[in-house]
Each structure stands twice: as structure tokens, then as C-alpha cells.
Motif scaffolding. Sequence first.
Motif, PDB file in Angstrom:
ATOM      1  N   VAL A 168      -0.337  19.927  -6.745  1.00 46.38           N
ATOM      2  CA  VAL A 168       0.398  18.662  -6.653  1.00 46.38           C
ATOM      3  C   VAL A 168       1.702  18.846  -5.863  1.00 46.38           C
ATOM      4  O   VAL A 168       2.082  17.984  -5.068  1.00 46.38           O
ATOM      5  CB  VAL A 168       0.675  18.091  -8.061  1.00 46.38           C
TER       6      VAL A 168
ATOM      7  N   GLY B 162       2.863   6.575  -6.930  1.00 39.01           N
ATOM      8  CA  GLY B 162       1.882   7.496  -7.498  1.00 39.01           C
ATOM      9  C   GLY B 162       2.251   8.941  -7.250  1.00 39.01           C
ATOM     10  O   GLY B 162       2.128   9.793  -8.135  1.00 39.01           O
ATOM     11  N   THR B 163       2.742   9.228  -6.022  1.00 38.95           N
ATOM     12  CA  THR B 163       3.102  10.604  -5.701  1.00 38.95           C
ATOM     13  C   THR B 163       4.290  11.064  -6.532  1.00 38.95           C
ATOM     14  O   THR B 163       4.303  12.183  -7.059  1.00 38.95           O
ATOM     15  CB  THR B 163       3.430  10.726  -4.205  1.00 38.95           C
TER      16      THR B 163
ATOM     17  N   LEU C 294      -1.952   7.452   5.692  1.00 40.90           N
ATOM     18  CA  LEU C 294      -1.568   6.094   6.073  1.00 40.90           C
ATOM     19  C   LEU C 294      -0.290   6.097   6.909  1.00 40.90           C
ATOM     20  O   LEU C 294      -0.077   5.229   7.754  1.00 40.90           O
ATOM     21  CB  LEU C 294      -1.373   5.256   4.810  1.00 40.90           C
ATOM     22  N   LEU C 295       0.584   7.082   6.646  1.00 43.75           N
ATOM     23  CA  LEU C 295       1.809   7.189   7.440  1.00 43.75           C
ATOM     24  C   LEU C 295       1.513   7.735   8.823  1.00 43.75           C
ATOM     25  O   LEU C 295       2.189   7.402   9.793  1.00 43.75           O
ATOM     26  CB  LEU C 295       2.808   8.116   6.743  1.00 43.75           C
TER      27      LEU C 295
ATOM     28  N   LEU D 269       4.734  20.194 -16.273  1.00 44.54           N
ATOM     29  CA  LEU D 269       3.791  21.271 -16.580  1.00 44.54           C
ATOM     30  C   LEU D 269       4.408  22.617 -16.246  1.00 44.54           C
ATOM     31  O   LEU D 269       4.308  23.585 -17.020  1.00 44.54           O
ATOM     32  CB  LEU D 269       2.501  21.058 -15.781  1.00 44.54           C
TER      33      LEU D 269
ATOM     34  N   ALA E 223       0.838  -1.195   0.000  1.00 42.33           N
ATOM     35  CA  ALA E 223       0.000   0.000   0.000  1.00 42.33           C
ATOM     36  C   ALA E 223       0.877   1.251   0.000  1.00 42.33           C
ATOM     37  O   ALA E 223       0.705   2.144  -0.834  1.00 42.33           O
ATOM     38  CB  ALA E 223      -0.924  -0.006   1.208  1.00 42.33           C
ATOM     39  N   GLN E 224       1.853   1.293   0.908  1.00 38.35           N
ATOM     40  CA  GLN E 224       2.733   2.447   0.989  1.00 38.35           C
ATOM     41  C   GLN E 224       3.528   2.629  -0.292  1.00 38.35           C
ATOM     42  O   GLN E 224       3.728   3.734  -0.777  1.00 38.35           O
ATOM     43  CB  GLN E 224       3.697   2.294   2.164  1.00 38.35           C
TER      44      GLN E 224
ATOM     45  N   LEU F 132       5.092  14.844 -13.221  1.00 38.98           N
ATOM     46  CA  LEU F 132       4.267  15.431 -14.269  1.00 38.98           C
ATOM     47  C   LEU F 132       3.995  16.898 -13.995  1.00 38.98           C
ATOM     48  O   LEU F 132       4.009  17.735 -14.903  1.00 38.98           O
ATOM     49  CB  LEU F 132       2.943  14.683 -14.350  1.00 38.98           C
ATOM     50  N   ALA F 133       3.750  17.215 -12.706  1.00 39.21           N
ATOM     51  CA  ALA F 133       3.480  18.599 -12.342  1.00 39.21           C
ATOM     52  C   ALA F 133       4.704  19.461 -12.660  1.00 39.21           C
ATOM     53  O   ALA F 133       4.571  20.583 -13.159  1.00 39.21           O
ATOM     54  CB  ALA F 133       3.122  18.697 -10.861  1.00 39.21           C
TER      55      ALA F 133
ATOM     56  N   TYR G 238       3.369  14.932   1.802  1.00 32.96           N
ATOM     57  CA  TYR G 238       3.717  13.515   1.882  1.00 32.96           C
ATOM     58  C   TYR G 238       5.162  13.341   2.330  1.00 32.96           C
ATOM     59  O   TYR G 238       5.468  12.519   3.189  1.00 32.96           O
ATOM     60  CB  TYR G 238       3.496  12.864   0.515  1.00 32.96           C
TER      61      TYR G 238
ATOM     62  N   SER H  24      -2.405  23.683 -11.167  1.00 32.46           N
ATOM     63  CA  SER H  24      -2.260  22.228 -11.045  1.00 32.46           C
ATOM     64  C   SER H  24      -0.911  21.869 -10.441  1.00 32.46           C
ATOM     65  O   SER H  24      -0.792  20.975  -9.603  1.00 32.46           O
ATOM     66  CB  SER H  24      -2.402  21.567 -12.402  1.00 32.46           C
ATOM     67  N   PHE H  25       0.142  22.595 -10.867  1.00 35.04           N
ATOM     68  CA  PHE H  25       1.463  22.330 -10.306  1.00 35.04           C
ATOM     69  C   PHE H  25       1.470  22.657  -8.823  1.00 35.04           C
ATOM     70  O   PHE H  25       1.964  21.879  -8.001  1.00 35.04           O
ATOM     71  CB  PHE H  25       2.552  23.139 -11.008  1.00 35.04           C
TER      72      PHE H  25
ATOM     73  N   LEU I 149      -3.609  14.006 -16.111  1.00 37.90           N
ATOM     74  CA  LEU I 149      -2.295  13.479 -15.749  1.00 37.90           C
ATOM     75  C   LEU I 149      -1.940  13.746 -14.297  1.00 37.90           C
ATOM     76  O   LEU I 149      -1.099  13.079 -13.727  1.00 37.90           O
ATOM     77  CB  LEU I 149      -1.210  14.061 -16.654  1.00 37.90           C
ATOM     78  N   LEU I 150      -2.564  14.761 -13.687  1.00 37.42           N
ATOM     79  CA  LEU I 150      -2.138  15.142 -12.345  1.00 37.42           C
ATOM     80  C   LEU I 150      -3.077  14.676 -11.252  1.00 37.42           C
ATOM     81  O   LEU I 150      -2.761  14.804 -10.077  1.00 37.42           O
ATOM     82  CB  LEU I 150      -1.980  16.655 -12.265  1.00 37.42           C
TER      83      LEU I 150
ATOM     84  N   SER J 224       2.800   1.761  -3.316  1.00 35.44           N
ATOM     85  CA  SER J 224       2.038   2.265  -4.450  1.00 35.44           C
ATOM     86  C   SER J 224       1.696   3.739  -4.259  1.00 35.44           C
ATOM     87  O   SER J 224       1.675   4.504  -5.230  1.00 35.44           O
ATOM     88  CB  SER J 224       0.782   1.430  -4.686  1.00 35.44           C
ATOM     89  N   ALA J 225       1.457   4.157  -2.994  1.00 37.15           N
ATOM     90  CA  ALA J 225       1.193   5.579  -2.752  1.00 37.15           C
ATOM     91  C   ALA J 225       2.426   6.398  -3.111  1.00 37.15           C
ATOM     92  O   ALA J 225       2.330   7.458  -3.730  1.00 37.15           O
ATOM     93  CB  ALA J 225       0.816   5.807  -1.293  1.00 37.15           C
TER      94      ALA J 225
ATOM     95  N   LEU K  74      -3.666  11.941 -10.168  1.00 33.41           N
ATOM     96  CA  LEU K  74      -3.046  10.901  -9.343  1.00 33.41           C
ATOM     97  C   LEU K  74      -2.418  11.516  -8.089  1.00 33.41           C
ATOM     98  O   LEU K  74      -2.378  10.891  -7.035  1.00 33.41           O
ATOM     99  CB  LEU K  74      -1.990  10.163 -10.161  1.00 33.41           C
ATOM    100  N   GLY K  75      -1.942  12.746  -8.219  1.00 37.29           N
ATOM    101  CA  GLY K  75      -1.357  13.429  -7.066  1.00 37.29           C
ATOM    102  C   GLY K  75      -2.378  13.617  -5.963  1.00 37.29           C
ATOM    103  O   GLY K  75      -2.101  13.381  -4.783  1.00 37.29           O
TER     104      GLY K  75
ATOM    105  N   ALA L 298       3.008  11.801 -10.069  1.00 40.95           N
ATOM    106  CA  ALA L 298       2.214  13.021 -10.196  1.00 40.95           C
ATOM    107  C   ALA L 298       3.098  14.249 -10.050  1.00 40.95           C
ATOM    108  O   ALA L 298       2.945  15.235 -10.771  1.00 40.95           O
ATOM    109  CB  ALA L 298       1.100  13.033  -9.154  1.00 40.95           C
TER     110      ALA L 298
ATOM    111  N   THR M  90       2.659  16.839  -2.541  1.00 38.61           N
ATOM    112  CA  THR M  90       3.902  16.064  -2.468  1.00 38.61           C
ATOM    113  C   THR M  90       4.725  16.483  -1.251  1.00 38.61           C
ATOM    114  O   THR M  90       5.291  15.636  -0.548  1.00 38.61           O
ATOM    115  CB  THR M  90       4.734  16.262  -3.749  1.00 38.61           C
TER     116      THR M  90
ATOM    117  N   GLY N 169      -1.548   8.555   1.042  1.00 35.56           N
ATOM    118  CA  GLY N 169      -0.283   8.031   1.520  1.00 35.56           C
ATOM    119  C   GLY N 169       0.139   8.715   2.808  1.00 35.56           C
ATOM    120  O   GLY N 169       0.630   8.081   3.749  1.00 35.56           O
TER     121      GLY N 169
ATOM    122  N   VAL O  17      -5.370   3.369  -2.037  1.00 34.55           N
ATOM    123  CA  VAL O  17      -4.059   3.079  -1.461  1.00 34.55           C
ATOM    124  C   VAL O  17      -4.143   1.861  -0.548  1.00 34.55           C
ATOM    125  O   VAL O  17      -3.309   0.949  -0.618  1.00 34.55           O
ATOM    126  CB  VAL O  17      -3.515   4.304  -0.702  1.00 34.55           C
TER     127      VAL O  17
ATOM    128  N   ALA P 175      -3.123   9.878  -4.624  1.00 32.32           N
ATOM    129  CA  ALA P 175      -2.107   9.097  -3.908  1.00 32.32           C
ATOM    130  C   ALA P 175      -1.488   9.842  -2.733  1.00 32.32           C
ATOM    131  O   ALA P 175      -1.290   9.261  -1.666  1.00 32.32           O
ATOM    132  CB  ALA P 175      -1.011   8.663  -4.881  1.00 32.32           C
ATOM    133  N   ALA P 176      -1.171  11.137  -2.912  1.00 31.63           N
ATOM    134  CA  ALA P 176      -0.386  11.821  -1.888  1.00 31.63           C
ATOM    135  C   ALA P 176      -1.126  12.008  -0.555  1.00 31.63           C
ATOM    136  O   ALA P 176      -0.597  11.607   0.493  1.00 31.63           O
ATOM    137  CB  ALA P 176       0.133  13.149  -2.422  1.00 31.63           C
TER     138      ALA P 176
END
Lengths: 267, 274
Positions: free
Chosen positions: B248, A92-93, B207-208, A103, A85-86, A99-100, B255, B244-245, B193-194, A88-89, B196-197, A96, B252, B204, B26, B200-201
Motif C-alpha cells: 500500500v 480511497g488512497t 487517471l492522472l 498496521l 472520480a479523482q 490503515l497501512a 499516486y 501489506s504495508f 482493510l487495505l 474519490s480515488a 482499497l489501496g 488505505a 500511495t 487514480g 474510480v 484506488a491508488a
Amino acid sequence: MWDYPFMVNAFRAGAIVAVLAGVTGWFMVLRRQTFAGHSLSIVAFPGAAGATLIGVGAAYGYFGFCVGAAVVLALATRGRAGHRAQESALTGTVQAFALACGLLFVSLYKGFLDGTTALLFGTFLGITEGQVMVLGAVALTVLATLAVIGRPLLFATIDPDVATARGVPVRALSVVFLVLLGAAVAEAAQITGALLVFALLVVPAATAQRLTARPVPSLLLSVLIGWVVTWAGLAAAYYSSYPIGFYVTSFAFAGYLLAHLVRWVRP
Amino acid sequence: MTFMQHAFLAGTGIAAACGIVGYFLVLRAQVFTGDALSHVAFTGALAALAFGFGLRAGLFAATIAVALGIGLLGRRGRPDDVVIGTVFAWTLGLGAFFLTLYTTSRSAGNGTASISVLFGSIFGLSTEQATTAAWLGAGIVAAMLLIARPLLFATLDEAVAAARGVPVRLLGVVFLGLAGATAAEAAQAVGSLLLLGLIAAPAGTALLLTDRPYRGLAISTGLAVAELWAGLLLSDAAPSVPPSFAIVAIATAGYLLAVVMSRVHRRWSLSVVK
């Protein structure tokens, strides 16, 4: 088609990329690291955009970012095996955020919008002899390393517990493999674009592993499928107005469906 | 500055949906499915543009159809990553095809359409779009809360849940359908595309920070909304930074902070035990 030197170069580069992606992708699929592979291939986009922004060759950006992201992924997931789980998170981060960044680079570098599509979806125009040489040299390095670590890597992939007990350095192998995958992706992305490298990595390998379970034949099959699909895609893209990425992914996917059909008819 | 209000209105609904769906993605180790859905959103949107019907219709049709397909094809609603990867690699290729179709067939159309589909345009939402996004977000959150308890059970211990009569497979499919709707909605704000940020972030991070599921769910949702707000404000303060940047990047950073904190905390508690 053969009268144009750029098309000859495109076919040469396509063959190199297909062989490299076929081999690394085969290990990637076997190791079930498709998500990591996809994220690494995405990272190629900010790499190229960043390199263009600061004015250095795009190849530096591709290799710097992809190999860098591979190291981050490999180190950050260290010692937390089994914690999917961790992991994959985190993957993914990383994806992303990469990609950011892409951009951000694109928007800082004004008037770059047409190039963005080429970075994401690939172009086969304007490949030079020099680029083909660089691609070939990198591919040889990666393939030679894989040839050296191939056997223990296969062992560590198929049965990590037994491999560890037999003294195989499983952790180190997985780090080295991710770095090799990063290098392969950086190379392939220059032809297919950041979004479509993933197709060359995963689809031929998945098709080959669907057809046979024996390692060496399925590895060779994966390379062969990648090669045929890339050359067919190049030829189709040359004679039509649609992008190469569309043809490569469609041919590859058709092959995958065909493999399923074959398995289904002759179990 | 009404466009800012629209961004906040739509963004809050979208971020809340992403936070709550993301936490389960997640927890179920299905982030890759979210990744696939985000790319399907791209193809759906471009298909809609190329054939000239509504963008939102294209987005929702594509993501929900693929999400349900993934859910139904896989054993116990969890298909193999390799199968997902193969299918969505082709979907991306189709996206490239629709992109060319769109840019060549509609020469009057703007060349930046694909960029805004890929990377979002949260500052460009109309009142009607923003309200719809907020309502959809609220609807997804409500539906998720409704199935949260059995879904959590099915996620944490599938075999026992199935034995106790929880419809594990149905829950998995319904959940993926909701994830598809979330991806479609979020694609309009932060881009396909973004998103996912946002998925997931925050999840995640949550969860931590905690092992307790309901607390984690609340943290993930709250964080997603807060990080989106912070991103909007940052982008407003520094106009050269795309929203968007900013969103995200802040997610991040959150996280990363949680990773460092949890490492320090673990080392500290180990030294106390010694």
C-alpha cells in the motif's frame, strides 16, 4: 451499573460523543461527504497506534492524525470541484495508506495485538474524569464553531452556486467543516473505536433526514437518536458479553429501518 | 522460498483484478462502494470463522451478495452513498459481534485471526490457495475485458448508451458482482482493510497519467501488479515491514508522484501557452 464510576463516566462521555457526532454527521450527510467522513474515522486507528508506539497520550495521536488527514483531504481536492472520480480515488488512497501505517505501527510495537481490537472496535472501560473533561471541552469548541458557521454552511451546502454568487466563502467553509469533522471523529473514536465512529456519524443523521426535511427539527432528531442509541448500546454492552459497537450499530440501523417503514406507511 | 513464489503467484492474479476493477470503480466514482465491499469482506470472513465453515466461502458469499444488493437497490445501479454508508456501518458492527463470538467460543483458536483478516497474510498462503487466487484473478480479468467496451460506454455516457440499447443496469450489476469477487479474493492477500489501496491508488494514478480509457485501463492493471511485486520484494528485504504495508505504501507513493507530475506538467504547459 451506577455504582461503578467508570460506567458513569462512560455514560457522560457517550452523551458528549453522541451529541457531537449527531451534529457534525448531520452536516456530513447533507453534504454527501460520507466517504470523506469514513476515511477520516479510519485515520483514528493509525493515530492511536502511532501515539502508543512513540509513547505519548493516545488523544494526541487521535487529534493529530484526524485533523491532519482532514487538512490533506481539504487541500488536495481544492479547485477540482466536480471532478468526483479523482476525488474519490484520492480519498480511497489516503484511507488505505492511513490503515497501512496503522498496521506498521502495530507490528513495530510488539505485543499490542489485544489493544488493536479495542482501537478498532472501541471500549467503554476505564474512561477517566479527566478524559470526560477533555471530550467536553473539544465538543464545546467544535459545536460553538459550527453554531457560528452553521447558517452559511447550510446555504453553501444546499446551493453552492447561489451561495458563491452571494459572496459566501464556499471553499473556506468546506475546509473548516472537514477540520471540524476530523476533530469530532478523533473524539468519538476514543469511545466507539475507529471502525465504528462512522456509524454514529451517518446512521442517526440519515434516519433524521429521512423523517423530516426541515433543518432544525431534523438536526435535533439526529442528536436525539444518536444519544438514545449510544446510551442503549452502553447499557446492553454492560449486561452482556458482546462489544458496544455491535449494539450501537444494530440499534441505529434498526431505527433507520423503522424510519423507512414509517415513511413507507405514511408517505 | 516457496512461500514467496506463492505470494507472487496469488498476488499477480489479485493485483491484476484489483487494477482493472479499480479503474472502473474510480471512473464511475464508486470507490466508496469498493470501500463498503472491503468492510463486508471482513464481516463475511469473521462470520465464517465464528460458525466454522470455510473462510473463502464466507468471503465470497458476503461480498457478492452485498455487491449485487447494492447494484439492484440503487436507481440505475448506482445507489446513494448515504444508504451504502448506513448499511455497511451496521455490517461492521456485525463484524465486531462475530469477532467476539469467535474469540469467546473458540478459546483454543488463535487471537490473531481477526488481525490477519483485517490486514492480510500474503506470505501465509498454501499452494492450493495461491493457485486458486491466481485462477480467480485471471477469471475476473477475462470477464472484465469481455464487458469492458459496453461498460466503458455506459460509464462515460449513460444516457446515450441506454438509448443505443446497451443494457446499462445489467452491466452495472454484473460489474459490482465482479467487484465483490475481487474484494473477497484480495481480502485474503492484503486484508480487507487495505485492499482499497490496490483498488484506488493504481487507478487514480492511471487517471492522472492519461485521459484515454484503454491506455488508462492497461496502466492501472500494470501498475497494480508492479506495485504489488515491489511491495513483496521490499517486505522480503526488510522483514520488519509487513507486506501489506509495503504494497500500500508503494502504491500511495506512485499516486503521489503522479499528482506532483501532473501539477508540474499543467503549470509548465500553462507557462508555455502564455
